[in-house]
Write a protein that holds these residues in place. Sequence first.
Motif, mmCIF file in Angstrom:
data_model
loop_
_atom_site.group_PDB
_atom_site.id
_atom_site.type_symbol
_atom_site.label_atom_id
_atom_site.label_comp_id
_atom_site.label_asym_id
_atom_site.label_seq_id
_atom_site.Cartn_x
_atom_site.Cartn_y
_atom_site.Cartn_z
ATOM 1 N N ASN A 216 0.825 -1.208 0.000
ATOM 2 C CA ASN A 216 0.000 0.000 0.000
ATOM 3 C C ASN A 216 0.858 1.255 0.000
ATOM 4 O OD1 ASN A 216 -1.340 -2.281 1.628
ATOM 5 N ND2 ASN A 216 -3.072 -1.035 0.990
ATOM 6 N N ASN A 219 -0.923 3.730 4.674
ATOM 7 C CA ASN A 219 -1.847 3.058 5.572
ATOM 8 C C ASN A 219 -2.928 4.046 5.990
ATOM 9 O OD1 ASN A 219 -3.023 1.244 7.384
ATOM 10 N ND2 ASN A 219 -1.763 2.007 9.079
ATOM 11 N N THR A 220 -4.179 3.750 5.653
ATOM 12 C CA THR A 220 -5.283 4.656 5.934
ATOM 13 C C THR A 220 -6.050 4.176 7.155
ATOM 14 O OG1 THR A 220 -5.507 5.152 3.587
ATOM 15 C CG2 THR A 220 -7.370 5.716 5.004
ATOM 16 N N THR A 235 -6.430 0.087 6.943
ATOM 17 C CA THR A 235 -6.343 -0.750 5.738
ATOM 18 C C THR A 235 -5.268 -1.824 5.838
ATOM 19 O OG1 THR A 235 -4.878 0.898 4.713
ATOM 20 C CG2 THR A 235 -7.238 1.064 4.240
ATOM 21 N N GLU A 236 -4.399 -1.733 6.817
ATOM 22 C CA GLU A 236 -3.367 -2.758 6.995
ATOM 23 C C GLU A 236 -3.814 -3.878 7.923
ATOM 24 O OE1 GLU A 236 0.278 -0.983 8.247
ATOM 25 O OE2 GLU A 236 0.820 -0.336 6.226
ATOM 26 N N PHE A 308 -13.828 -3.434 7.202
ATOM 27 C CA PHE A 308 -13.068 -3.253 5.963
ATOM 28 C C PHE A 308 -12.830 -4.626 5.351
ATOM 29 C CE2 PHE A 308 -8.688 -3.154 4.076
ATOM 30 C CZ PHE A 308 -9.044 -2.514 2.892
ATOM 31 N N THR A 310 -11.516 -6.660 1.631
ATOM 32 C CA THR A 310 -10.788 -6.446 0.377
ATOM 33 C C THR A 310 -10.503 -7.784 -0.296
ATOM 34 O OG1 THR A 310 -8.819 -5.430 -0.614
ATOM 35 C CG2 THR A 310 -8.532 -6.509 1.516
ATOM 36 N N SER A 349 -12.379 -3.217 -2.629
ATOM 37 C CA SER A 349 -12.482 -2.963 -1.188
ATOM 38 C C SER A 349 -13.869 -2.422 -0.841
ATOM 39 C CB SER A 349 -11.421 -1.957 -0.725
ATOM 40 O OG SER A 349 -10.132 -2.511 -0.779
ATOM 41 N N TYR A 351 -15.806 -0.523 2.519
ATOM 42 C CA TYR A 351 -15.772 0.087 3.855
ATOM 43 C C TYR A 351 -17.216 0.278 4.316
ATOM 44 C CZ TYR A 351 -15.173 3.710 7.456
ATOM 45 O OH TYR A 351 -15.222 4.449 8.620
ATOM 46 N N SER A 460 -7.280 -0.751 -4.512
ATOM 47 C CA SER A 460 -8.530 -0.153 -4.043
ATOM 48 C C SER A 460 -8.375 0.516 -2.685
ATOM 49 C CB SER A 460 -9.618 -1.224 -3.977
ATOM 50 O OG SER A 460 -9.217 -2.299 -3.132
ATOM 51 N N SER A 461 -7.582 -0.073 -1.807
ATOM 52 C CA SER A 461 -7.417 0.505 -0.477
ATOM 53 C C SER A 461 -6.688 1.844 -0.515
ATOM 54 C CB SER A 461 -6.663 -0.469 0.435
ATOM 55 O OG SER A 461 -5.401 -0.810 -0.129
ATOM 56 N N ASP A 462 -5.907 2.076 -1.589
ATOM 57 C CA ASP A 462 -5.233 3.369 -1.749
ATOM 58 C C ASP A 462 -6.147 4.417 -2.373
ATOM 59 O OD1 ASP A 462 -2.884 2.344 -0.721
ATOM 60 O OD2 ASP A 462 -2.047 1.861 -2.689
#
Length: 504
Positions: A216, A219-220, A235-236, A308, A310, A349, A351, A460-462
């Motif tokens: 990634n 990390n969000t 997201t991690e 979350f 993914t 992903s 959320y 997608s997570s980014d």
Amino acid sequence: MRATTLWTALTLSTVFFAAQANAEKTTYANQTGQRTIGQESSAVGQFASGDWRVERQQVDQQGPQMPMQPGPNPYVAMDPYGQMMMPGMAAPYGVAPAGYGMPMEAGYGMAAPGQPMMDPNVMPASHMGGYGGCASCGGAGCQSCMGGRGGHFGGCQACGGAGCGGCCGLTGGGVYCGFSRGIGNAWDMSNYGGRCAPRYFDVSVDATFFMFEPGNANNTVLSSQAAANNPVLSTEDVDFNFQGGTRMTLQRSAFVGSYFEFSYLGMGNWSSLSSVSGAGDLFSPFSRFGVDPVGGYAETDNANFQSFATSNNFDSFELNLRRFFTSPNCWWQASYWVGFRYVRMADDSIYLTAGNTGSMIYTVDATNDMFGAQLGLDSTLKLTTRWSLTAFGEAGVYGNAATQKSTLDFTGGGPVYERATQRRASLVAEGGFMSTFRLAPRATLRAGYQVVYIDGVALSSDNFNFSTGGASPLGTALAGRAAVVNDNGNAVYHGPTVGFEYTW
């Protein structure tokens, strides 16, 4: 749709590569004294012709014979005066005891036309006795020598009295065997050029067991409990397991020493889910965790549950032209190839946030379509005539069309759709090692470890976009923002593979 398209492509490719391939096996020689071996008939053609019956009848009529009689054994070297030369003996009168372990004409290392030689490092013995035989064991074959430490003939003298079992193993030993040549001619079942032939196959099929590791870009944080500085979900916080997939490769002769090669890799799907529960005290990044606006949005904040999820998959198709070559002693071989490759990576992903006052489902689908050229090479060490180790690697620069499509569906409004596409250059590199062992003349078992690295892709997570500018309500804040693509991510797929090769 994905599976139907895939299997249609594989079926058409199989038909194309199989056409007339059984009569076009060739080997390539690039050193002094070695010749190229041309086409040979297939096993099906030989069976249909009935030649195998004649060969079998001749062998049955002759029965076990002593291989060391002057003349009839093509693996025995003769000096100019008719004296038989044992493997490892010094060559009198300037006769060079060199060769490739198989009867050939001068130019393959023979002393002169009509004087066949043998490789002095290979023991000319049948591992089950009978035809051929171990000369030091009375011509009766290794089976007669392998009883305990000596067997019927008191042990194979060339193996230090330890019996032929001391030098018929995978790695060999003793005078006649030498390092890496213990199997010798007795197990050399290659139909196309002996030990100097490239490691060729018509089709290979592998089962892959890959781990997916997303790199990634950032990390969000997705959830904070009670305060903005108390992250509880990001997201991690996902973990991927090994997933099964497949690799299939088809080869077809192009010209001497070169082959067209089609390969598919993929079918794995990696997914993971992480969640957190609260008591109306979970805040989202839409409101900067309850700060802007103060107290957050009714649809996304003061939540009881946030999660979350993914998933990721990729498919790779490549078409290469491969060129083989061998070293003078044939125990080291290599090949290089150039070609085109298409790689598609899809990453999704979701959320989810739900509370007493509202809920939201935020979905992001990111796809990467990469087209480009690549260059690769491999190096093979033949430990025996059956067993080899290969290291390989390939890399290419690709044009990537990265697309992200988002859907925001929330109570009291929506859904809101966003889409953006961006083009850039990406890198795809692949490498690993493979060990192969020939089980039968046309079937080979293979196992190894492989790594695929992809850089410059959209994950997608980014591509979650939580910007609102503090506007309220949420629907108004989302309506005016622009869709963007973050394609600075990377991914690594790695794991063991096991499969087989077949030649027809």
